[in-house]
Design a protein around this motif. Structure first.
Motif, PDB file in Angstrom:
ATOM      1  N   GLU A 113      -7.365   5.438   3.935  1.00 45.52           N
ATOM      2  CA  GLU A 113      -6.885   4.291   4.693  1.00 45.52           C
ATOM      3  C   GLU A 113      -5.722   3.663   3.933  1.00 45.52           C
ATOM      4  O   GLU A 113      -4.710   4.317   3.749  1.00 45.52           O
ATOM      5  N   THR A 114      -5.834   2.456   3.421  1.00 46.61           N
ATOM      6  CA  THR A 114      -4.704   1.813   2.751  1.00 46.61           C
ATOM      7  C   THR A 114      -4.837   1.779   1.238  1.00 46.61           C
ATOM      8  O   THR A 114      -3.925   1.333   0.562  1.00 46.61           O
ATOM      9  N   GLU A 115      -5.947   2.242   0.700  1.00 46.87           N
ATOM     10  CA  GLU A 115      -6.206   2.173  -0.742  1.00 46.87           C
ATOM     11  C   GLU A 115      -5.913   3.515  -1.419  1.00 46.87           C
ATOM     12  O   GLU A 115      -6.126   4.571  -0.838  1.00 46.87           O
ATOM     13  N   GLU A 116      -5.452   3.430  -2.679  1.00 52.33           N
ATOM     14  CA  GLU A 116      -5.186   4.631  -3.454  1.00 52.33           C
ATOM     15  C   GLU A 116      -6.275   4.819  -4.508  1.00 52.33           C
ATOM     16  O   GLU A 116      -6.717   3.861  -5.145  1.00 52.33           O
ATOM     17  N   TYR A 117      -6.689   6.076  -4.672  1.00 50.10           N
ATOM     18  CA  TYR A 117      -7.748   6.447  -5.605  1.00 50.10           C
ATOM     19  C   TYR A 117      -7.317   7.679  -6.382  1.00 50.10           C
ATOM     20  O   TYR A 117      -6.339   8.334  -6.028  1.00 50.10           O
ATOM     21  N   GLN A 118      -8.074   8.011  -7.420  1.00 46.10           N
ATOM     22  CA  GLN A 118      -7.819   9.203  -8.197  1.00 46.10           C
ATOM     23  C   GLN A 118      -9.140   9.956  -8.388  1.00 46.10           C
ATOM     24  O   GLN A 118     -10.204   9.345  -8.443  1.00 46.10           O
ATOM     25  N   LYS A 153      -5.272   9.035  -0.926  1.00 43.82           N
ATOM     26  CA  LYS A 153      -5.174   7.757  -0.229  1.00 43.82           C
ATOM     27  C   LYS A 153      -6.168   7.787   0.922  1.00 43.82           C
ATOM     28  O   LYS A 153      -6.135   8.682   1.754  1.00 43.82           O
ATOM     29  N   GLN A 177     -10.839   4.204  -9.151  1.00 42.58           N
ATOM     30  CA  GLN A 177      -9.696   3.399  -8.721  1.00 42.58           C
ATOM     31  C   GLN A 177      -9.166   2.690  -9.957  1.00 42.58           C
ATOM     32  O   GLN A 177      -9.927   2.030 -10.674  1.00 42.58           O
ATOM     33  N   ASP A 188      -4.373  12.359  -6.992  1.00 40.06           N
ATOM     34  CA  ASP A 188      -4.220  11.112  -6.247  1.00 40.06           C
ATOM     35  C   ASP A 188      -4.585  11.347  -4.789  1.00 40.06           C
ATOM     36  O   ASP A 188      -4.167  12.337  -4.200  1.00 40.06           O
TER      37      ASP A 188
END
Length: 101
Positions: free
Chosen positions: A83-88, A81, A18, A79
Motif C-alpha cells: 500500500e503506502t508503506e515501505e518495508y524491508q 512497498k 520497517q 525493499d
C-alpha cells in the motif's frame, strides 16, 4: 484500514522489518534539514517466517521475535512497498543484533 504488512507472511528464515525514522532534531534541539539526517540502521521486526531447515529437515529457530528492535546492515535486504508503506526483508542471519532496553 488494516495494516498492510499483516497480510504478508515471510517464508523460510526471512524477516519483515520497517526502518525506524531518523530524528528531526539534534540532541541540542536544533532542527535538522533532510540532507543532514543519516539513514537509520535500526528497524522494528513486524513478521517472521518459520525458520530455515537443517540437513536433517529440522526447523532452526529464528534469532528474533516480532516487536524486537534490530540492527540491520546498511546495504542488502529486499525493499517492498505494501500500500503506502515501505518495508524491508532480510534473512535471519543478516540481522546484526538486537537492541535491548
Amino acid at each position: 484500514m488494516a495494516q498492510a504488512f499483516k497480510r504478508f507472511v515471510p517464508l523460510g528464515d526471512r524477516i519483515l522489518v520497517q526502518k525506524l525514522k531518523a530524528e528531526a532534531k539534534s540532541v541540542g534541539g536544533i532542527l535538522l534539514p533532510d540532507t543532514a539526517k543519516q539513514e537509520m540502521n535500526q528497524a522494528k521486526v513486524l513478521a517472521l517466517g518459520p525458520g530455515r531447515r537443517n540437513a536433517k529437515g529440522e526447523v532452526i529457530a529464528m534469532g528474533t521475535k516480532v516487536g524486537d528492535t534490530v540492527i540491520i546492515p546498511r546495504y542488502g535486504g529486499t525493499d517492498i512497498k505494501l500500500e503506502t508503506e515501505e518495508y524491508q526483508i532480510y534473512r535471519d542471519e543478516d540481522i546484526v543484533g538486537i537492541l535491548t532496553e
